[in-house]
Motif scaffolding. Structure first.
Motif, PDB file in Angstrom:
ATOM      1  N   SER A  10     -12.659 -27.040 -29.491  1.00  0.00           N
ATOM      2  CA  SER A  10     -11.881 -25.796 -29.389  1.00  0.00           C
ATOM      3  C   SER A  10     -11.537 -25.482 -27.939  1.00  0.00           C
ATOM      4  O   SER A  10     -10.437 -25.001 -27.635  1.00  0.00           O
ATOM      5  CB  SER A  10     -12.654 -24.638 -30.017  1.00  0.00           C
ATOM      6  N   LEU A  11     -12.452 -25.770 -27.028  1.00  0.00           N
ATOM      7  CA  LEU A  11     -12.185 -25.543 -25.609  1.00  0.00           C
ATOM      8  C   LEU A  11     -11.134 -26.518 -25.077  1.00  0.00           C
ATOM      9  O   LEU A  11     -10.287 -26.153 -24.254  1.00  0.00           O
ATOM     10  CB  LEU A  11     -13.485 -25.676 -24.806  1.00  0.00           C
ATOM     11  N   LYS A  12     -11.188 -27.751 -25.553  1.00  0.00           N
ATOM     12  CA  LYS A  12     -10.192 -28.734 -25.119  1.00  0.00           C
ATOM     13  C   LYS A  12      -8.791 -28.341 -25.581  1.00  0.00           C
ATOM     14  O   LYS A  12      -7.813 -28.460 -24.830  1.00  0.00           O
ATOM     15  CB  LYS A  12     -10.554 -30.120 -25.655  1.00  0.00           C
ATOM     16  N   ARG A  13      -8.691 -27.881 -26.829  1.00  0.00           N
ATOM     17  CA  ARG A  13      -7.383 -27.464 -27.341  1.00  0.00           C
ATOM     18  C   ARG A  13      -6.833 -26.283 -26.548  1.00  0.00           C
ATOM     19  O   ARG A  13      -5.627 -26.198 -26.289  1.00  0.00           O
ATOM     20  CB  ARG A  13      -7.494 -27.111 -28.827  1.00  0.00           C
ATOM     21  N   TRP A  14      -7.723 -25.379 -26.162  1.00  0.00           N
ATOM     22  CA  TRP A  14      -7.272 -24.236 -25.359  1.00  0.00           C
ATOM     23  C   TRP A  14      -6.799 -24.698 -23.980  1.00  0.00           C
ATOM     24  O   TRP A  14      -5.765 -24.255 -23.478  1.00  0.00           O
ATOM     25  CB  TRP A  14      -8.403 -23.214 -25.232  1.00  0.00           C
ATOM     26  N   GLU A  15      -7.560 -25.602 -23.356  1.00  0.00           N
ATOM     27  CA  GLU A  15      -7.169 -26.108 -22.041  1.00  0.00           C
ATOM     28  C   GLU A  15      -5.812 -26.799 -22.084  1.00  0.00           C
ATOM     29  O   GLU A  15      -4.984 -26.627 -21.193  1.00  0.00           O
ATOM     30  CB  GLU A  15      -8.231 -27.085 -21.518  1.00  0.00           C
ATOM     31  N   HIS A  16      -5.575 -27.583 -23.135  1.00  0.00           N
ATOM     32  CA  HIS A  16      -4.309 -28.300 -23.250  1.00  0.00           C
ATOM     33  C   HIS A  16      -3.133 -27.361 -23.509  1.00  0.00           C
ATOM     34  O   HIS A  16      -1.980 -27.710 -23.224  1.00  0.00           O
ATOM     35  CB  HIS A  16      -4.393 -29.339 -24.369  1.00  0.00           C
ATOM     36  N   SER A  17      -3.431 -26.169 -24.058  1.00  0.00           N
ATOM     37  CA  SER A  17      -2.351 -25.232 -24.383  1.00  0.00           C
ATOM     38  C   SER A  17      -2.055 -24.244 -23.266  1.00  0.00           C
ATOM     39  O   SER A  17      -1.142 -23.425 -23.395  1.00  0.00           O
ATOM     40  CB  SER A  17      -2.707 -24.457 -25.654  1.00  0.00           C
ATOM     41  N   ILE A  18      -2.827 -24.294 -22.177  1.00  0.00           N
ATOM     42  CA  ILE A  18      -2.613 -23.351 -21.074  1.00  0.00           C
ATOM     43  C   ILE A  18      -1.208 -23.535 -20.501  1.00  0.00           C
ATOM     44  O   ILE A  18      -0.787 -24.647 -20.181  1.00  0.00           O
ATOM     45  CB  ILE A  18      -3.678 -23.554 -19.979  1.00  0.00           C
TER      46      ILE A  18
END
Length: 390
Positions: A115-123
């Motif tokens: 979930s953290l990786k998906r958020w980082e990629h969507s920044i």
């Protein structure tokens, strides 16, 4: 939410190796059972022919139906599917409990990391806010699940020493009287070393004397204590058990290190503080403030009591502090679940409990054991799932 972003780096760098390490400890058979039960969706009602015979312990109570309770039962019921799964597994197949718990920790760590990786990629994109909110919800969900897993690991430790945890006291109190039998003092004391046990017995004696001195004078064999005071004493005893575990491990580690150098532990600690004082003096620090941290001399620095007496206030606070917010939440939730679950208890509705010294001692010994087990579980879980700093 700002605290989540640095944790993503921690997850990617630290949790992955921990996951791989934990995976080696879990057997393939256990994972097969785990997957099968998940698909069935009826884990807690499943019964195995080879299930371990349940351990029972009698508790003297005015309610005959509640006079027995299972060793794997606990006052705090799991609130997540992960905790409920482990609870059912401990009752039916305890021999694969640890493998399943490790699998749960690895899965929760992976979910949070993803979930953290998906958020980082969507920044920087339009979906930034959405994935940020998802990461927040997943963080909260994983924390609740981790607390349940940690709690079940503590219950498992009580199960291993064959000591049933005391259930909700409202089931055992009648006419304001509480009596626990058998006391199981020997079993609860067996998990501690001789030096730690000596300090624990002093703690128990001082608490019982304090309750007898400050409560209504009934007779020497009967104590009376307000429930709110009881909760505070129980929670403080958990913290004391946690502190003693932390200090004893620190003491053993320092003895090992200093013996290789041929320097006594307290002298080694003094040398560390002297170096710190010299460094502060070199950058303009106050030498008076540094010298005030110097521990006082003790008779026997190799003795645990003498080692603790040599602590300065900062070191004492460091050893007594809970390392994670999950541990703090568990102590609060477990204590309130044991004493009735009413977190709104106030002076107006605070009724007194009448009990004998042996019952009070039984509860306090369990609290100290809970704190000691909590330290072990917290240390184990943090290697797989990075816990939140307290």
């Amino acid at each position: 939410m700002a605290g989540l972003r640095p944790r993503a780096a921690v997850a990617s760098n630290c949790l992955r190796p921990a996951i791989r390490r934990g995976a080696r400890h879990a057997s393939g058979a256990a994972f097969g059972y785990y997957t099968c039960w998940q698909l069935q969706g009826n884990i807690l009602n499943w019964r195995s022919i080879s299930a371990t015979k349940k351990l029972w312990s009698t508790v003297a109570s005015a309610k005959p139906d509640d006079s027995k309770f299972e060793s794997v039962d606990a006052p705090l019921e799991p609130q997540t599917c992960e905790g409920s799964f482990l609870c059912g597994l401990l009752k039916n197949l305890p021999h694969i409990f640890l493998a399943a718990a490790a699998k749960q920790l690895q899965e929760l760590s992976y979910q949070r990391e993803e979930s953290l990786k998906r958020w980082e990629h969507s920044i920087g994109s339009k979906e930034d806010c959405l994935h940020r909110r998802i990461a927040e919800l997943k963080e909260h969900e994983c924390q609740r699940a981790i607390e349940d897993v940690m709690y079940m690991l503590i219950v498992y430790k009580f199960f291993k020493i064959e000591v049933p945890m005391v259930p909700n006291l409202s089931k055992l109190i009648s006419n304001r009287r509480l009596q626990l039998w058998p006391p199981r003092e020997t079993d609860l004391e067996s998990i501690h070393g001789p030096e730690v046990l000596e300090l624990i017995r002093e703690h128990l004696t001082s608490i019982i004397r304090w309750v007898h001195r400050n409560g209504p004078k009934i007779n020497r064999s009967t104590l009376r204590i307000k429930r709110l005071q009881f909760v505070r004493i129980y929670s403080a005893s958990i913290m004391y058990g946690y502190f003693l575990k932390s200090v004893s491990i620190r003491h053993r580690l320092e003895l090992t290190l200093t013996r290789s150098e041929g320097v006594p532990p307290i002298q080694f600690l003094n040398a560390q503080l002297t170096n710190k004082q010299e460094q502060e003096g070199a950058i303009g620090g106050s030498s008076e403030a540094s010298s005030s941290l110097r521990p006082s001399s003790v008779v026997n620095p190799h003795d645990l009591r003498g080692y603790i007496m040599g602590f300065d206030p900062k070191t004492l606070q460091l050893c007594a502090k809970l390392r994670s917010s999950e541990a703090s939440n568990l102590i609060e939730r477990h204590s309130w679940a044991l004493f009735g679950g009413d977190m709104e208890l106030s002076q107006e509705n605070d009724e007194a409990v009448i009990l004998d010294p042996s019952s009070l001692k039984r509860l306090l010994l369990e609290a100290i054991a809970f704190g000691s087990f909590l330290w072990d579980v917290e240390d184990y879980v943090d290697e797989i799932f990075k816990l939140s700093d307290s």
